[in-house]
Design a protein around this motif. Structure first.
Motif, PDB file in Angstrom:
ATOM      1  N   LEU A  46       0.177  -0.894 -12.051  1.00  0.00           N
ATOM      2  CA  LEU A  46       0.713  -1.693 -13.156  1.00  0.00           C
ATOM      3  C   LEU A  46       2.196  -1.404 -13.356  1.00  0.00           C
ATOM      4  O   LEU A  46       2.979  -2.282 -13.672  1.00  0.00           O
ATOM      5  CB  LEU A  46      -0.050  -1.376 -14.446  1.00  0.00           C
ATOM      6  CG  LEU A  46      -1.544  -1.689 -14.404  1.00  0.00           C
ATOM      7  CD1 LEU A  46      -2.193  -1.347 -15.724  1.00  0.00           C
ATOM      8  CD2 LEU A  46      -1.754  -3.152 -14.062  1.00  0.00           C
ATOM      9  N   ARG A  47       2.552  -0.179 -13.167  1.00  0.00           N
ATOM     10  CA  ARG A  47       3.937   0.240 -13.320  1.00  0.00           C
ATOM     11  C   ARG A  47       4.789  -0.197 -12.131  1.00  0.00           C
ATOM     12  O   ARG A  47       5.956   0.121 -12.050  1.00  0.00           O
ATOM     13  CB  ARG A  47       3.955   1.767 -13.372  1.00  0.00           C
ATOM     14  CG  ARG A  47       4.467   2.345 -14.639  1.00  0.00           C
ATOM     15  CD  ARG A  47       4.619   3.830 -14.441  1.00  0.00           C
ATOM     16  NE  ARG A  47       3.663   4.592 -15.212  1.00  0.00           N
ATOM     17  CZ  ARG A  47       2.969   5.620 -14.756  1.00  0.00           C
ATOM     18  NH1 ARG A  47       3.076   5.985 -13.498  1.00  0.00           N
ATOM     19  NH2 ARG A  47       2.161   6.258 -15.544  1.00  0.00           N
ATOM     20  N   ARG A  48       4.152  -0.820 -11.173  1.00  0.00           N
ATOM     21  CA  ARG A  48       4.810  -1.231  -9.917  1.00  0.00           C
ATOM     22  C   ARG A  48       5.460  -0.060  -9.206  1.00  0.00           C
ATOM     23  O   ARG A  48       6.481  -0.212  -8.538  1.00  0.00           O
ATOM     24  CB  ARG A  48       5.882  -2.287 -10.182  1.00  0.00           C
ATOM     25  CG  ARG A  48       5.352  -3.407 -11.026  1.00  0.00           C
ATOM     26  CD  ARG A  48       5.796  -4.732 -10.522  1.00  0.00           C
ATOM     27  NE  ARG A  48       5.269  -5.739 -11.427  1.00  0.00           N
ATOM     28  CZ  ARG A  48       5.151  -6.993 -11.124  1.00  0.00           C
ATOM     29  NH1 ARG A  48       5.505  -7.408  -9.929  1.00  0.00           N
ATOM     30  NH2 ARG A  48       4.665  -7.860 -11.979  1.00  0.00           N
ATOM     31  N   GLU A  49       4.860   1.076  -9.409  1.00  0.00           N
ATOM     32  CA  GLU A  49       5.368   2.244  -8.709  1.00  0.00           C
ATOM     33  C   GLU A  49       4.891   2.181  -7.267  1.00  0.00           C
ATOM     34  O   GLU A  49       5.469   2.786  -6.375  1.00  0.00           O
ATOM     35  CB  GLU A  49       4.824   3.491  -9.410  1.00  0.00           C
ATOM     36  CG  GLU A  49       5.682   4.695  -9.280  1.00  0.00           C
ATOM     37  CD  GLU A  49       5.141   5.809 -10.165  1.00  0.00           C
ATOM     38  OE1 GLU A  49       4.421   5.514 -11.140  1.00  0.00           O
ATOM     39  OE2 GLU A  49       5.439   6.971  -9.871  1.00  0.00           O
ATOM     40  N   MET A  57      -0.301   3.377 -11.739  1.00  0.00           N
ATOM     41  CA  MET A  57       0.873   3.286 -10.862  1.00  0.00           C
ATOM     42  C   MET A  57       1.047   1.874 -10.340  1.00  0.00           C
ATOM     43  O   MET A  57       2.156   1.442 -10.064  1.00  0.00           O
ATOM     44  CB  MET A  57       0.738   4.245  -9.684  1.00  0.00           C
ATOM     45  CG  MET A  57       0.717   5.698 -10.098  1.00  0.00           C
ATOM     46  SD  MET A  57       0.612   6.800  -8.663  1.00  0.00           S
ATOM     47  CE  MET A  57       2.326   6.861  -8.184  1.00  0.00           C
TER      48      MET A  57
END
Lengths: 334, 334
Positions: free
Chosen positions: A112-115, A110
């Motif tokens: 890395l996904r910039r979530e 999450m």
DNA sequence: AGCGCATATGTAAAGCATTACATCATGCTT
DNA sequence: AAGCATGATGTAATGCTTTACATATGCGCT
């Protein structure tokens, strides 16, 4: 659901003005501002967070992963983290990883996904998936390790002086006349567990009782405390057992009782963490208190600092611990 | 961070194709698909969630609010909720509301803002802020009440048969010969607390001991258990105390000891919830086990059903409870 | 050969807020 | 009165993905 366009239309202004009313009210003339605010009220307008996140690339969320939410020790850290996050306008996504590296990685994704904007992880073991990110960004990576730390990696952390705390406990047990002490550690892979062991060893040496130290290897769980304590009681004539978690101390107490002995008359038992129920056990448990809520608070503060500053800021915060003497420890039988 | 455009360019396809590779792979020719997947791999492409959320208006997040995360009873429910959510591709935002209506509303706002797709709230008290939404959408509102329920509102819920469970405990205590029983309830505003009281009353009536029932009003906390138990012990000659939470039972046990009496010889104490530590208390605590993890699981399942079906589906799921007899209760002294 | 259908892929709009830059009005300075 | 600084507001691009619709390609059939 009304959007900023609806508000703008109805207040006869542009969307830019509406946006400014919300984010930089000083830039808008009072009359206009009031008019816009009134429309916002009427329409119950709430800015769409996804659009804002997309535009600003800030999710206003942090991820907190925890190996076992049902352990009150971790639950309290989360409490602190939630509070600090909320005050800073962030919300907390909770990842219960059950000590499973697979899940740890899945959650770390999450980031890395910039979530999420940042990660506080409790427990040792930095998810592999983050190693690239961390080696690229160094200590600017928005990652903080709560209650453990990761030697060799540039990851900031918040924890107590584990070696010092463990040494204190040995000092205390030695002062009660115990020389044959059993230790039940956590997993060896955990740096804080090995730190505690180092503290134990150096204190034991100081008291000249290192030879009679008996080490059992647990995993912080009640069950492992029971099993390891049984071995220590059967095979070695320990008069005190120091467990590296309160949960294991609970198990150890059960083992003492199961062996037909009583605590603290025959065997003293001490724990680590001072979980909420330590004081309600019978006998109440002598243990090391960790400032759990504070650990959570500070971990998030540290994370926010890293996220906002952007400057090199590797820090390892050491918080004070406390030896809490209760009824599960007593002077060695004459 | 690479975007879908980077992937499309590098794989020499349109962004639509990339999107399809990820969401509907069957629509894409195998060769193209493999090529795209390879580029995705190379670029470590992860779709931007904010953009996806903005486009689809699905956040893939659910909010779970809890009055006190450090209470292991709630922590276990969260555990179940997290698991169910994760399996369905959702993540959990945690709101620790500290029994504060202000915070409850603040968190509930996330639902209105569509920052989350649904809400599971633990505890009684539907946030006011949601009342409009609920009266508009009825039982289609993506809201589920875990472990409590809200009479009169079309909010689905998951809980045990509280009246039945409480009645069982009275049956059990009566079977041990107790006729002078003290009860320590939770807050009156809580429907489950009043349900339990109803169950207690009807069972007491059945046993012809309703006249000697003594009711103290607690708030589920250890402290209130202690205070109320002291009153019951001092002012009324109760021989058993049934608390509507394990925490209060811990307080009550302390009060018994503080009065120079012993449990269960002089006074039996029973709790409710079967929190993780109930078995480790001395004496171990007789209590009603609630299937906490299951409550969390089912609450989320129910929520997902509501979110996906969109059809009228008000449901109140009743899960089985269990009377756990341990050592804190015994036959009344002759 | 021509038509139609299925399959594969592309085009472009939409979702909503933020913000750099442009524009316009106002009042002050000299 | 011209010029300019300041303040107030508008214009429009941007962030990234999804998806309805359009286009293109290939194949089988008559």
């Amino acid at each position: 659901m009304s959007s900023i366009i609806d508000v703008a239309r109805r207040a006869a202004v542009s969307t830019a003005t509406v946006s400014r009313v919300l984010s930089k009210p000083a830039l808008v003339k009072a009359a206009t501002r009031d008019r816009v605010l009134k429309v916002i009220e009427e329409l119950k307008y709430e800015p769409n967070r996804a659009a804002r996140t997309l535009r600003t690339s800030r999710a206003s969320k942090i991820l907190v992963t925890v190996p076992d939410i049902s352990n009150p020790f971790f639950a309290n850290i989360i409490r602190g983290a939630e509070e600090a996050a909320r005050h800073a306008g962030y919300s907390v996504i909770l990842g219960d990883t059950r000590y499973d590296p697979e899940l740890e990685s899945q959650y770390a994704l999450m980031l890395l996904r910039r979530e999420v904007d940042g990660l506080v992880f409790l427990g040792h073991r930095v998810p592999d998936i983050l190693s690239d990110m961390i080696s690229e960004q160094g200590s600017n990576a928005a990652v903080v390790n709560g209650c453990e730390y990761s030697p060799g990696l540039p990851v900031s952390s918040v924890h107590i002086d584990n070696a010092g705390a463990a040494a204190e406990m040995i000092d205390y047990l030695a002062s009660l006349g115990h020389s044959s002490i059993g230790i039940i550690t956590g997993p060896l892979a955990s740096p804080i567990s090995s730190d505690r062991l180092k503290g134990v060893r150096s204190a034991a040496k100081r008291h000249g009782i290192q030879a009679s130290l008996q080490i059992g290897k647990g995993d912080y769980s009640v069950g492992s405390g029971f099993t390891e304590a049984q071995k220590l009681i059967r095979n070695h004539a320990v008069t005190a057992i120091f467990c590296f978690s309160d949960e294991m101390a609970i198990g150890a107490s059960e083992a003492v009782a199961a062996a037909g002995l009583s605590c603290p008359q025959d065997i003293s038992v001490a724990g680590f963490d001072d979980i909420r129920f330590a004081r309600f056990l019978r006998p109440s448990l002598t243990t090391i208190a960790q400032p759990t809520v504070e650990i959570g608070l500070q971990a998030v503060h540290l994370l926010l600092e890293i996220m906002n500053d952007g400057q090199e800021s590797l820090r390892n915060i050491t918080l004070p611990h406390d030896l809490i003497v209760r009824k599960s420890t007593a002077a060695r039988k004459a």
